[in-house]
Design an enzyme around this catalytic site. Structure first.
Site, short mmCIF file in Angstrom:
data_model
loop_
_atom_site.label_atom_id
_atom_site.label_comp_id
_atom_site.label_asym_id
_atom_site.label_seq_id
_atom_site.Cartn_x
_atom_site.Cartn_y
_atom_site.Cartn_z
N ARG A 1 -8.88 -0.63 4.02
CA ARG A 1 -7.97 0.40 3.52
C ARG A 1 -6.60 -0.19 3.19
NH1 ARG A 1 -6.51 4.24 7.58
NH2 ARG A 1 -4.95 4.51 5.97
N ARG B 1 0.52 14.49 13.29
CA ARG B 1 1.09 14.31 11.96
C ARG B 1 1.10 15.60 11.13
NH1 ARG B 1 -1.23 8.83 9.47
NH2 ARG B 1 0.74 8.67 8.41
N PRO B 2 1.95 16.53 11.51
CA PRO B 2 2.03 17.80 10.77
C PRO B 2 2.67 17.64 9.39
CG PRO B 2 3.72 17.70 12.47
CD PRO B 2 2.90 16.46 12.62
N VAL B 3 2.63 18.73 8.60
CA VAL B 3 3.25 18.71 7.26
C VAL B 3 4.35 19.77 7.15
CG1 VAL B 3 1.32 17.68 6.01
CG2 VAL B 3 1.36 20.15 6.35
N ASP B 4 4.82 20.27 8.31
CA ASP B 4 5.82 21.35 8.29
C ASP B 4 7.09 20.97 7.52
OD1 ASP B 4 6.11 19.50 10.42
OD2 ASP B 4 7.51 20.81 11.45
N LEU B 5 7.51 19.72 7.63
CA LEU B 5 8.76 19.33 6.97
C LEU B 5 8.57 19.17 5.46
CD1 LEU B 5 10.03 16.80 9.66
CD2 LEU B 5 10.67 19.20 9.34
N CYS C 1 -5.25 13.08 12.74
CA CYS C 1 -5.75 11.73 12.47
C CYS C 1 -5.55 10.89 13.71
CB CYS C 1 -5.08 11.11 11.26
SG CYS C 1 -3.51 10.38 11.61
N ASP D 1 4.52 0.41 12.01
CA ASP D 1 3.33 -0.22 11.41
C ASP D 1 3.17 -1.69 11.83
OD1 ASP D 1 2.66 2.13 10.20
OD2 ASP D 1 3.42 1.59 8.22
N LYS E 1 0.83 -1.21 0.00
CA LYS E 1 0.00 0.00 0.00
C LYS E 1 0.86 1.26 0.00
CE LYS E 1 -1.79 1.59 4.03
NZ LYS E 1 -1.50 3.01 4.34
N ASN E 2 1.87 1.28 0.89
CA ASN E 2 2.62 2.52 1.08
C ASN E 2 3.65 2.79 -0.02
OD1 ASN E 2 1.08 3.07 3.26
ND2 ASN E 2 2.63 2.56 4.80
N ARG F 1 -4.57 11.01 4.23
CA ARG F 1 -3.46 11.93 4.43
C ARG F 1 -2.47 11.95 3.27
NH1 ARG F 1 -1.59 14.41 8.57
NH2 ARG F 1 0.48 14.09 7.73
N ILE G 1 7.73 6.78 16.95
CA ILE G 1 7.43 7.49 15.68
C ILE G 1 6.17 8.35 15.81
CG2 ILE G 1 7.05 7.24 13.18
CD1 ILE G 1 9.78 6.13 14.05
N1 EPU Z 1 6.41 14.58 10.87
C1 EPU Z 1 6.54 15.90 11.22
N2 EPU Z 1 6.43 16.84 10.25
C2 EPU Z 1 6.21 16.52 8.94
C3 EPU Z 1 6.09 15.16 8.59
C4 EPU Z 1 6.20 14.21 9.57
O1 EPU Z 1 6.73 16.24 12.38
O2 EPU Z 1 6.11 17.43 8.11
C5 EPU Z 1 6.52 13.56 11.93
C6 EPU Z 1 5.23 12.73 12.06
O3 EPU Z 1 4.27 13.39 12.84
C7 EPU Z 1 5.76 11.47 12.69
C8 EPU Z 1 7.15 11.32 12.07
O4 EPU Z 1 7.51 12.62 11.57
O5 EPU Z 1 5.89 11.64 14.07
C9 EPU Z 1 7.25 10.33 10.94
O6 EPU Z 1 6.26 10.63 9.95
P1 EPU Z 1 6.42 10.19 8.43
O7 EPU Z 1 6.39 11.40 7.58
O8 EPU Z 1 7.62 9.30 8.32
O9 EPU Z 1 5.12 9.32 8.22
P2 EPU Z 1 4.12 9.36 6.97
O10 EPU Z 1 4.91 9.51 5.73
O11 EPU Z 1 3.03 10.31 7.24
C10 EPU Z 1 4.26 6.84 6.38
C11 EPU Z 1 3.28 5.73 6.23
C12 EPU Z 1 2.76 5.32 7.61
C13 EPU Z 1 3.95 4.90 8.46
C14 EPU Z 1 4.98 6.03 8.52
C15 EPU Z 1 6.25 5.66 9.28
C16 EPU Z 1 2.28 6.03 4.04
C17 EPU Z 1 1.08 6.34 3.24
N3 EPU Z 1 2.17 6.13 5.37
O12 EPU Z 1 3.54 7.91 6.98
O13 EPU Z 1 1.90 4.22 7.41
O14 EPU Z 1 3.52 4.58 9.75
O15 EPU Z 1 5.36 6.43 7.18
O16 EPU Z 1 6.86 4.57 8.69
O17 EPU Z 1 3.31 5.68 3.50
C18 EPU Z 1 0.00 2.88 7.78
O18 EPU Z 1 0.23 2.35 6.69
O19 EPU Z 1 -0.86 2.41 8.58
C19 EPU Z 1 0.74 4.08 8.16
C20 EPU Z 1 0.33 4.90 9.11
#
Ligand code: EPU
Length: 429
Positions: free
Chosen positions: A408, A131-135, A126, A316, A22-23, A102, A338
C-alpha cells in the site's frame, strides 16, 4: 497471499531512490475532481493505494491514464498520471470502495464544491484507532454545506455553491486541512483556516492547486487563507518526495549498520526525525542529491521521543523508531499522541526478542544486544515496515506475513533493500 522472507544480520550499503509521497499523491489525485481540465502528476509512486484510488475516482467519471514507460527510463522514476474529470457522472462514493481506503472519504470536498452535492460513505474504524471525520464535516458546514447522515453515508449539499468562512480546528488534522483547502478553493469569498496542519503534503497540494488557478496563501503555517475562485484549470505538478520512506530507510541503516545515500530525499521535510537519529549517534548528512545516513561500528544511544504534528516527530515513523530503539544502549521512551491505538507492532517486535513495556500512550523500550528472527505479521503499513527493519538486523530468518500492507505504501521495498545488500525476497503463495 505474498510474504517477505528476510535473513538478517547484513549491513546496508548503497543508494536508494526515494519515491513520490503516498500521502501527497492521494490528495493530489482527489484534487483532479475540482476541474474539468486535465491534471498531470509526475513522480507518482507505484503503490496499491494509488491503484485503489484510481478505481474510486473512475467511479465518479475521472479518466485516468498512466504514461507508458519509455525505453531507457529508470525503472524507479515515478510514473506520470493524467487525470481528467471532464464530466462527473456520479457524486456517490459507495461503502465498498471507501471502506478499503480512508483517504477516499476526502472526495466529499471537491464533489460538493464543484457539483453542489456529495454522498460519501463513512469510512468506519481502522487498525490505528477510531479516526473520526467530525472535523471534516465541521469544515464543510463552516463553508455553508448542509450535512445529513443517512444510512452510513455523509450527504453534503450546497445547491448554490459553497461560500468562504472561518474554520478553526480544535486539533491539528491533516485530513481536515486537505478537505477545508479543497472545498474553499471553489467557494465564493475568502476562507481563513486556523490551526491548520503544516505537513509538507498539505503544502504540496496547495502548490498544485495554485498552479490550477487557486489563490491559497499560508500553506505550511498554522493559518491558511484561501480566496475562492469560480473555476480551476488543468496543471502539471511533480509529487514531493516521501519523507516517511526517507526516514524509514534512514532507520533501517541505523539499525543494520553500513551507509546509505537516499537519492532525491529532502532532509528539511524530516528534520525532527533526523535530529532524533543524530541524538542516537547515527551519522546524518545532507548531500547535493539527498541525504547520507551511516552507522559504522558505534552502537545506538537511547532517546526519548513524543510524536507530534509537523514539524514535530511524525507518528508515521514511530513504529520504525521503536524497532531501532529495541537494540539501543539503555532505556528509550516513545509517546504516541496522534493516534490512540498505534502500538500493534509492539507485540510483534517482542516476538523478535524486543523488551517493550506499554503504559497508556507511552512505550518503554529496554535495548537488547540482538533480536532473533521469527514469523511476524502486522495490521497496518508503518507497523509492517517496522518489522522489516527489525528483521534486517535480527539474527536468522524472519517471515513477514500480510505483505499487502507494505504494498500500500512502499514502492518496491524488497527490491530497493536487496540492491543494498539485504537478504530479502518476496515469497508468493
Ligand atoms: N481526527 C478527529 N476528527 C477528524 C479528523 C481527525 O478527531 O475529523 C483526529 C484523528 O483521529 C487523529 C488526529 O485527529 O487522532 C489526526 O488525524 P489526521 O486527520 O491528521 O490524520 P489523517 O489525515 O487521517 C494523515 C495520513 C496518516 C498520518 C496522519 C498524521 C494520509 C492519507 N494519511 O491521516 O498517514 O498518520 O495524517 O500525520 O495522508 C500512513 O500513511 O500510514 C498514515 C496513517
Amino acid at each position: 497471499m505474498d510474504r517477505i522472507r528476510i535473513v538478517g544480520g547484513r549491513p546496508l550499503n548503497g543508494t536508494i531512490p526515494i519515491s513520490g509521497a503516498k500521502n501527497a499523491t492521494l490528495p493530489l489525485m482527489i484534487a483532479s475532481l475540482l476541474t474539468e481540465q486535465t491534471l498531470i502528476l509526475d513522480n507518482v509512486p507505484r503503490l496499491a493505494d494509488v491503484v485503489q484510488l484510481q478505481r474510486i475516482l473512475g467511479n465518479h467519471g475521472v479518466d485516468v491514464m498512466m504514461s507508458g514507460k519509455r525505453s531507457g527510463d529508470d525503472e524507479y522514476k515515478g510514473q506520470t498520471m493524467h487525470l481528467s474529470a471532464a464530466r462527473i457522472v456520479d457524486t456517490t462514493a459507495p461503502y465498498e470502495l471507501v471502506s478499503k481506503m480512508r483517504a477516499s472519504f476526502w472526495v466529499i470536498a471537491p464533489l460538493v464544491a464543484r457539483m453542489g452535492e456529495a454522498r460519501v460513505s463513512m469510512p468506519g474504524g481502522c487498525a490505528i484507532g477510531t479516526r473520526p471525520v467530525d472535523l471534516l464535516i465541521m469544515a464543510l458546514e463552516r463553508l455553508g454545506a448542509a450535512i445529513e447522515i443517512d444510512g452510513g453515508y455523509v450527504v453534503a449539499r450546497a445547491r448554490n455553491g459553497l461560500r468562504g468562512g472561518e474554520i478553526a480546528f480544535p486539533k491539528v488534522t491533516v485530513s481536515g486541512t486537505h478537505v477545508a483547502v479543497m472545498a474553499a478553493a471553489l467557494a465564493a469569498g475568502t476562507t481563513v483556516i486556523e490551526n491548520a496542519a503544516r505537513e509538507p503534503e498539505v503544502v504540496d497540494v496547495a502548490e498544485c492547486l495554485n498552479k490550477m488557478g487557486a489563490r491559497i496563501s499560508g500553506a505550511g503555517s498554522p493559518r491558511i487563507v484561501v480566496e475562492g475562485v469560480a473555476k480551476l484549470s488543468g496543471a502539471r505538478h511533480s509529487v514531493v518526495p516521501d519523507r516517511i520512506e526517507t526516514g524509514t530507510y534512514a532507520m533501517a541503516v541505523a539499525m543494520t549498520g553500513g551507509e546509505l545515500v537516499l537519492d532525491g530525499a529532502r532532509p528539511e521535510l524530516l528534520q525532527a526525525a533526523l535530529d532524533v537519529l543524530g541524538r542516537a549517534d547515527v551519522e546524518v548528512a545532507p548531500t547535493n542529491r539527498g541525504l547520507r545516513v551511516a552507522r559504522n561500528g558505534a552502537g545506538i544511544r537511547s532517546v526519548e521521543v513524543t510524536t507530534e504534528p509537523f514539524p514535530g516527530f511524525p507518528t508515521d515513523l514511530q513504529a520504525q523508531l521503536m524497532a531501532l530503539m529495541s537494540c539501543a544502549r539503555g532505556t528509550s521512551r516513545i509517546t504516541e499522541t496522534i493516534f490512540e491505538n498505534r502500538f500493534m507492532h509492539v507485540q510483534e517486535l517482542v516476538r523478535l526478542g524486543a523488551r517493550i513495556h506499554l503504559d497508556g500512550e507511552t512505550a518503554t523500550i529496554e535495548g537488547v544486544e540482538r533480536l532473533k528472527g521469527a514469523p511476524v505479521m502486522a495490521t497496518d503499513l508503518r507497523a509492517s515496515v517496522s518489522l522489516v527493519i527489525a528483521a534486517l538486523a535480527a539474527e536468522g530468518e524472519t517471515m513477514v506475513n500480510r505483505v499487502y500492507h507494505l504494498d500500500r505504501g512502499f514502492e518496491r521495498l524488497e527490491d530497493k533493500l536487496a540492491r543494498c545488500g539485504a537478504t530479502i525476497e518476496r515469497v508468493s503463495s
